[in-house]
Design a protein around this motif. Structure first.
Motif, PDB file in Angstrom:
ATOM      1  N   ALA A  58       5.807  -0.205  10.381  1.00  0.00           N
ATOM      2  CA  ALA A  58       7.333  -0.354   9.802  1.00  0.00           C
ATOM      3  C   ALA A  58       7.219   0.586   8.602  1.00  0.00           C
ATOM      4  O   ALA A  58       7.905   1.580   8.241  1.00  0.00           O
ATOM      5  CB  ALA A  58       7.943  -1.286   9.711  1.00  0.00           C
ATOM      6  N   PRO A  59       6.300   0.305   7.482  1.00  0.00           N
ATOM      7  CA  PRO A  59       6.310   0.923   6.274  1.00  0.00           C
ATOM      8  C   PRO A  59       6.127   2.534   6.522  1.00  0.00           C
ATOM      9  O   PRO A  59       6.750   3.472   5.635  1.00  0.00           O
ATOM     10  CB  PRO A  59       5.498   0.361   5.299  1.00  0.00           C
ATOM     11  CG  PRO A  59       4.733  -0.641   6.106  1.00  0.00           C
ATOM     12  CD  PRO A  59       5.451  -1.066   7.468  1.00  0.00           C
ATOM     13  N   TYR A  73      14.649   1.130   4.383  1.00  0.00           N
ATOM     14  CA  TYR A  73      14.760   2.043   5.880  1.00  0.00           C
ATOM     15  C   TYR A  73      15.407   3.120   5.151  1.00  0.00           C
ATOM     16  O   TYR A  73      16.434   3.434   4.705  1.00  0.00           O
ATOM     17  CB  TYR A  73      15.570   1.430   6.742  1.00  0.00           C
ATOM     18  CG  TYR A  73      14.999   0.234   7.476  1.00  0.00           C
ATOM     19  CD1 TYR A  73      14.732   0.794   9.004  1.00  0.00           C
ATOM     20  CD2 TYR A  73      14.941  -0.974   6.996  1.00  0.00           C
ATOM     21  CE1 TYR A  73      14.022  -0.228   9.507  1.00  0.00           C
ATOM     22  CE2 TYR A  73      14.354  -1.974   7.914  1.00  0.00           C
ATOM     23  CZ  TYR A  73      13.722  -1.742   9.164  1.00  0.00           C
ATOM     24  OH  TYR A  73      13.452  -2.682   9.680  1.00  0.00           O
ATOM     25  N   ARG A  74      14.734   4.453   5.547  1.00  0.00           N
ATOM     26  CA  ARG A  74      15.146   5.827   5.419  1.00  0.00           C
ATOM     27  C   ARG A  74      15.016   6.787   6.080  1.00  0.00           C
ATOM     28  O   ARG A  74      15.632   7.898   6.042  1.00  0.00           O
ATOM     29  CB  ARG A  74      14.281   6.223   3.998  1.00  0.00           C
ATOM     30  CG  ARG A  74      13.768   5.195   2.843  1.00  0.00           C
ATOM     31  CD  ARG A  74      13.099   5.946   2.022  1.00  0.00           C
ATOM     32  NE  ARG A  74      12.042   6.627   2.039  1.00  0.00           N
ATOM     33  CZ  ARG A  74      11.642   7.553   1.291  1.00  0.00           C
ATOM     34  NH1 ARG A  74      12.252   7.867  -0.063  1.00  0.00           N
ATOM     35  NH2 ARG A  74      10.282   8.383   1.573  1.00  0.00           N
ATOM     36  N   TYR A 118       9.625   3.935   5.789  1.00  0.00           N
ATOM     37  CA  TYR A 118       9.636   4.214   4.522  1.00  0.00           C
ATOM     38  C   TYR A 118       9.221   5.651   4.045  1.00  0.00           C
ATOM     39  O   TYR A 118       9.687   6.272   3.163  1.00  0.00           O
ATOM     40  CB  TYR A 118       8.854   2.840   3.585  1.00  0.00           C
ATOM     41  CG  TYR A 118       8.893   3.169   2.201  1.00  0.00           C
ATOM     42  CD1 TYR A 118      10.260   3.343   1.623  1.00  0.00           C
ATOM     43  CD2 TYR A 118       7.961   3.058   1.315  1.00  0.00           C
ATOM     44  CE1 TYR A 118      10.147   3.254   0.082  1.00  0.00           C
ATOM     45  CE2 TYR A 118       7.840   3.169   0.015  1.00  0.00           C
ATOM     46  CZ  TYR A 118       9.130   3.378  -0.519  1.00  0.00           C
ATOM     47  OH  TYR A 118       9.101   3.287  -2.021  1.00  0.00           O
ATOM     48  N   LEU A 119       7.939   5.947   4.654  1.00  0.00           N
ATOM     49  CA  LEU A 119       7.278   7.294   4.385  1.00  0.00           C
ATOM     50  C   LEU A 119       7.766   8.226   5.582  1.00  0.00           C
ATOM     51  O   LEU A 119       7.621   9.467   5.109  1.00  0.00           O
ATOM     52  CB  LEU A 119       5.800   6.988   4.390  1.00  0.00           C
ATOM     53  CG  LEU A 119       5.148   6.060   3.307  1.00  0.00           C
ATOM     54  CD1 LEU A 119       3.678   6.059   3.538  1.00  0.00           C
ATOM     55  CD2 LEU A 119       5.474   6.660   2.079  1.00  0.00           C
ATOM     56  N   TYR A 153       0.905  -1.256   0.037  1.00  0.00           N
ATOM     57  CA  TYR A 153       0.108   0.019  -0.099  1.00  0.00           C
ATOM     58  C   TYR A 153       0.730   1.191  -0.020  1.00  0.00           C
ATOM     59  O   TYR A 153       0.556   2.209  -0.534  1.00  0.00           O
ATOM     60  CB  TYR A 153      -0.724   0.019   1.232  1.00  0.00           C
ATOM     61  CG  TYR A 153      -1.745   1.321   1.525  1.00  0.00           C
ATOM     62  CD1 TYR A 153      -3.090   1.393   0.700  1.00  0.00           C
ATOM     63  CD2 TYR A 153      -1.430   1.984   2.445  1.00  0.00           C
ATOM     64  CE1 TYR A 153      -3.756   2.500   0.917  1.00  0.00           C
ATOM     65  CE2 TYR A 153      -2.323   3.008   2.794  1.00  0.00           C
ATOM     66  CZ  TYR A 153      -3.323   3.191   2.019  1.00  0.00           C
ATOM     67  OH  TYR A 153      -4.464   4.428   2.189  1.00  0.00           O
ATOM     68  N   THR A 154       1.787   1.441   0.763  1.00  0.00           N
ATOM     69  CA  THR A 154       2.689   2.410   0.804  1.00  0.00           C
ATOM     70  C   THR A 154       3.605   2.545  -0.296  1.00  0.00           C
ATOM     71  O   THR A 154       3.863   3.742  -0.941  1.00  0.00           O
ATOM     72  CB  THR A 154       3.641   2.498   1.924  1.00  0.00           C
ATOM     73  OG1 THR A 154       4.574   1.480   2.066  1.00  0.00           O
ATOM     74  CG2 THR A 154       2.934   2.632   3.421  1.00  0.00           C
ATOM     75  N   GLU A 155       3.686   1.480  -0.900  1.00  0.00           N
ATOM     76  CA  GLU A 155       4.552   1.443  -2.473  1.00  0.00           C
ATOM     77  C   GLU A 155       3.682   2.099  -3.411  1.00  0.00           C
ATOM     78  O   GLU A 155       3.960   2.929  -4.407  1.00  0.00           O
ATOM     79  CB  GLU A 155       5.184   0.128  -2.651  1.00  0.00           C
ATOM     80  CG  GLU A 155       6.467  -0.111  -1.771  1.00  0.00           C
ATOM     81  CD  GLU A 155       6.923  -1.597  -1.981  1.00  0.00           C
ATOM     82  OE1 GLU A 155       7.970  -1.827  -1.409  1.00  0.00           O
ATOM     83  OE2 GLU A 155       6.274  -2.414  -2.542  1.00  0.00           O
ATOM     84  N   GLN A 156       2.423   1.596  -3.518  1.00  0.00           N
ATOM     85  CA  GLN A 156       1.500   2.000  -4.554  1.00  0.00           C
ATOM     86  C   GLN A 156       1.219   3.488  -4.353  1.00  0.00           C
ATOM     87  O   GLN A 156       1.047   4.069  -5.428  1.00  0.00           O
ATOM     88  CB  GLN A 156       0.269   1.070  -4.509  1.00  0.00           C
ATOM     89  CG  GLN A 156      -0.460   1.382  -5.682  1.00  0.00           C
ATOM     90  CD  GLN A 156      -1.737   0.531  -5.557  1.00  0.00           C
ATOM     91  OE1 GLN A 156      -2.130  -0.437  -5.129  1.00  0.00           O
ATOM     92  NE2 GLN A 156      -2.519   0.635  -6.969  1.00  0.00           N
TER      93      GLN A 156
END
Lengths: 697, 697
Positions: free
Chosen positions: A487-488, A638-639, A492-493, A420-423
């Motif tokens: 986590a995402p 991981y960002r 990620y976000l 979902y976070t990637e899309q």
């Protein structure tokens, strides 16, 4: 080099601004010639709405939700999973629900299952391959639940298939140091290692073993670690208590990245490019199988060889030795791409529909999953019922949009939430205020725990709970690791996130986690008898989560506390200076310390809705500035330079700590350069975040 | 797989919304009891302000600015550069300027200069090392300008020092195909190649040569490519015309990435980690030196060996042969880290100060840089003078903030602008509406050219120009490549950008660029006599840029045209289908085509300032959704999947085109997988961008 920020002044000013804004809008509100929208646009949280919500949350509804959700096992993408999808859709799409829309989002994801017709087997064999003993293939029945033919056999998802045969050795927790120690005494080449849960990640027990020539791994839960040492199912363990029966087995995903493994950084749609499986990293290179302690007892107590060190010893009443007889696990499980669904629901915001507060939990379980995850889903359903009802009755509509996410395939590595976070990467990055996660709502009914990024350590939350006498004890901690679907959103976000649950009184038990975790005993019967009889703790979590959600959605100025963030960063900085400054200076890497003090120059006259929005955007975007896609080249997705997981675990900036530990151990120039490089990324991120809070121009 | 979008409907609705909004705010404006800010918050562009701006822009001021800026050479970080910094600061910090603040931003960047005391030399030598002929070390004097002792010797920045000696060969434009062809006839090992500008990037001429064993490269400008073949300084070339004198040499940066080479993705501050120079890619591996065509003529016409192909031939009246005598260039230049400054100025926005419209140009030149870049800086100074005056007089303040940037060290690879985008990454990403670049304001005075991303192909702009009779001919094209400081805004940040200039009538000249480009002849005298006598074209550029700037800063609804974007994407898609579908299908890579049609469901009643902001944010952030930091793993800081540069150059998605060309040529499975992978990234980006324009929830 590293700079930190004191943002107390700017943060304090927000509260003051709030008061003035309310007053200001309030005045114009009384004028009939003011535009009609001005009433809504300046509205703040209505405490009556909060009260109404809190009073309407009903623990008996949560109990009924749980009963319904746990009727059958609902392993990701199974028939039972589809039943829960239908159940959620029916509830959220009901015109009476008050939700504005609800829908299913599908992804085709890479999963791993045992072959039901040809199950994994573990046998002890003689040198001539005669079977001496066969380990259990499934857990013992105590209630009808365990008779369900759809219960998946205990297995290690993403373990490779294979038929290794070799001498059995005991390798404690399967940490690198465990294998290293063991290998001093026993030649590990060609052996099968039996390990206990804890100390190292699931897959790591096999990954750490392979370099020593180990060809297969077993993993079990030692009664010491889960049952406070209790071993008998006569009167000590479930169904007599919450403790794990001897045949219970913790299943799990044995990969170490999150999200669909074959589609990194891409949503796993039908036509999406998939990397070859050989390029996937972080999965066990040798077969691994989880077993119950009943079988582990027989295996370990038969082991010969030297005695293991004291700290390797569990609760079995025998000597834990290093190594013994011939042995043969057999794994036939398959990896397949299957269709997994998220179920989404929305209550549209009235004033700022383009600002999202997201509340989520996964829906899939290993077996019936009463606690993990259905306790959280039951809470989410009750929470969405009450909020939706207020909308339907015309009493309320949130200022900002609320999005509910029921994620699929979390158990295989947070797959539904990660996809979902990637899309929706840009949309979510630009519009999301916060993410609230309630996975296991109740681990135990002792203490409410809120793990969150510092700006979500909302004082209101604590006060509210005390006022409600829900619970006077609350644990507030940082959100770290990648243990659930936050986590995402965090890593990620870079979205401010919170994970809520009721949990243990650590003075009363040493259990690693609630004992039925990931076993066939995690049932409605177990939850309602041993975890939260009466569902009072579930109700408290629902009330707390709803309270947080309403305040995030309705507050005129977002209740995000950036001075707490500044304090956290200062703690990190002080720790880093203590630990590293001397050695870094000696290598000509400077660690100058400049504390920036932000002046509040908000002009409190003539406030406009766009000024409120500006302040809110500054708060919302604070965490985004901490992201650097290059900061952790070895860690997938991981960002976030402040909250990434760290192996060094020393309470300071995670990437710096890990880089320093590596350089300090290797002494190589290239590794010291990496410390310097990471410090520059960190410094730029902190400056960037500080800049986001300064005057906008 | 690839999807595109039809966004005509949503875009159309914006104009309608605009009308209604103005009406609505207009009404409330008449009410004395409405809040005081409501007057400002609903205001749109005031056409009287546009008119006032246009009428006050004065070409004679631009001329004076140019005269001042070009008094001395102002190579990046030189004393002359510092003089221009002081000049800009004085103008913008003057309390009478109307700017709210102006300041200097410093970076410590990696540059490359010849040693003035030990200049680069090129000599022709005999086999016994007797010097037969020495090439010019500097350009011939025609005006006092060329006598300035601070003129930097012609050189190739980032070329390594060295003293290669070898046979001279002629290698046309130094493209891979040129060396490949030449190598069939001449053994290139140990040779020095002379090449002409054009066809390949500056540094590429050396990078392409090295694999063949070439040890040094010369590069010159053939009169055919710059002077329409004219060669004599008696009456054909400058000072008699705009054409390049025989001794003129184009200097340049010979690296191929943009930004400071030693601090990728990090602002180059004092303590920033710097990568070792050996890790820098894209710089010449062998010495390269630019020379004038007077010397090139003597060298090339002496060459023996086989005759070169017709298309290799330039304007010299001799045969262009492949190879000849002994030869020795000698380069002693040094690479150094020096302090380079951006000068920034701000006019703060009244209603949305947290939305930025950025206008910029570099300040540094190779020599006096009258055209490149001072024509643009002169325009910027006049534009900021007129806008600031309106602010100072209390007649106007933009709705959004305007930021002026005078970038340093662009000539060494867009360094000042790139470091700025790295330092303020999140802030600029989140708040910037658009970037307008005016570098060389006037190449020639024939045609106004606006190169922009499609949403900035503003109809208003064209209409305005026609109405003003400034120019009825206007070239509107896409913004591609990395030729000036728009590159980091387009490729790294994904910000809608425009590059404006006056340019040639291509039916009248074949000159690659204006002939004095990067030479000692690019002076005020040259500009005012041969490029734009009377400064009318400069004035037209200032008016156009100011018009665009005011509309971007003041429009209630941003004048960004997303239907043009949809059309561009459709063109790209159609082209991709034509070119690739058949071959991709045969490899089971699907290229399904789904045209999404967006419904406009804007509710036009009860508009609020936050709704306007929402629509504007959708427009502003459209391009951000096209970014993917992993889309171009081999191209530094290229993240925009639609506008990245492409070697295939076939008018479709650049990454897809390049990946396809590579796979089609190699036939390797891994390369076809990369095509598929890139298509998935592209598809996800386009879906994401489309999603940003849909209803926000």
């Amino acid at each position: 080099m590293i700079k930190t920020v004191l943002v107390g002044l700017v943060c304090g000013a927000v509260a003051l601004t709030l008061g003035v804004l309310i007053g200001h809008f309030g005045i114009t509100n009384n004028s009939s010639s003011a535009p009609s929208w001005i009433n809504d646009i300046g509205k703040d949280v209505d405490e009556n709405i909060v009260e109404k919500f809190l009073s309407e949350v009903d623990r008996l509804n949560i109990e009924e939700n749980l009963r319904e959700l746990t009727k059958v096992p609902h392993l990701a993408t199974s028939e039972g999973d589809e039943q829960t999808v239908q159940f959620m859709l029916k509830r959220w799409q009901d015109p009476e629900s008050g939700l504005d829309k609800a829908w299913r989002e599908e992804y085709e994801v890479y999963l791993s299952f045992p072959d039901a017709k040809n199950p994994n087997k573990v046998t002890v064999v003689s040198s001539s391959d005669t079977v001496l003993y066969t380990l259990r293939e499934k857990e013992k029945n105590y209630t009808k639940d365990q008779e369900d033919p759809d219960i998946v056999q205990p297995y290690a998802a993403y373990s490779p298939a294979g038929q290794p045969k070799g001498k059995l050795v005991y390798a404690n927790q399967g940490k690198p140091s465990d294998y290293e120690l063991l290998n001093r005494t026993v030649d590990l080449r060609g052996t099968i290692a039996i390990t206990r849960y804890g100390g190292a990640g699931r897959g790591a027990k096999a990954i750490n073993a392979a370099p020593y020539g180990v060809i297969g791994v077993l993993v079990y839960t030692d009664p010491l670690d889960i049952n406070d040492g209790l071993m008998s199912d006569i009167n000590e363990t479930y169904p007599h208590s919450w403790y794990l029966p001897p045949s219970g087995v913790e299943r799990g995903a044995f990969g170490s990245q999150y999200g669909d493994m074959l589609t990194p950084y891409l949503a796993a749609k039908e036509e999406t490019y998939r990397i070859p499986f050989k390029n996937v990293t972080g999965v066990p290179p040798i077969p691994i199988q989880p077993i119950g302690f009943e079988d582990a007892y027989r295996l370990i107590c038969e082991l010969g060889g030297e005695g293991a060190p004291t700290e390797w010893k569990g609760a079995f009443n025998c000597t834990y030795n290093f190594g013994g007889p011939g042995f043969k696990p057999e794994s036939t499980q398959n990896d397949v791409i299957k269709n997994s669904s998220n179920v989404m629901g929305v209550i549209r915001g009235s004033v700022e529909p383009d600002r999202y507060v997201i509340y989520g939990n996964h829906r899939d379980s290993w077996v019936h999953g009463a606690i993990d995850p259905s306790s959280g889903t039951s809470v989410m359903l009750e929470l969405s019922r009450v909020l939706g009802k207020m909308v339907k009755e015309g009493k309320w509509r949130p200022r900002r949009s609320i999005i509910f996410g029921s994620w699929g395939a979390e158990e295989f590595g947070l797959i539904g939430s990660a996809e979902y976070t990637e899309q929706y990467f840009t949309m979510l990055s630009e519009r999301t205020i916060a993410y609230i996660n309630v996975d296991i709502a109740v681990f135990a009914n002792a203490t409410l725990r809120a793990s969150a990024m510092p700006e979500l350590h909302i004082e209101k939350l604590t006060n509210e709970l005390i006022r409600l006498s829900v619970q006077t004890r609350i644990l507030v901690g940082y959100l770290s690791g990648a243990g659930s679907d936050y986590a995402p959103f965090v890593h990620y976000l870079g979205i401010a996130s919170m994970d809520l649950s009721y949990t243990y009184d650590r003075s009363k038990t040493n259990a690693r986690i609630y004992p039925a975790y990931h076993t066939a005993y995690d049932t409605f019967h177990y939850a309602s008898n041993f975890i939260d009889p009466g569902f009072f703790s579930h109700q408290a979590v629902a009330r707390t989560a709803g309270n947080v959600l309403i305040r995030l959605a309705d507050s005129l100025v977002l209740p995000l506390n950036c001075s707490d963030y500044a304090e956290s960063l200062e703690d990190y900085l002080n720790k880093a200076v203590d630990l590293y400054q001397e050695k870094l200076s000696s290598r000509n890497i400077s660690m100058g310390r400049s504390l920036l003090e932000f002046k509040s120059t908000f002009n409190l006259k003539n406030e406009t809705p766009l000024k409120v929005r500006r302040i809110n955007d500054q708060l919302m975007l604070l965490d985004r500035a901490f992201l650097n896609p290059l900061a952790f080249p070895d860690k997938y997705a991981y960002r976030h330079v402040i909250w990434a997981s760290s192996s060094a675990n020393v309470g300071t900036f995670p990437g710096l700590a890990d880089a320093f530990a590596k350089a300090d151990s290797s002494g190589q120039t290239g590794d010291w350069e990496k410390v310097h490089h990471h410090m520059s990324m960190l410094s730029q991120a902190i400056d960037g975040a500080a800049g986001m809070l300064e005057n906008v121009i």
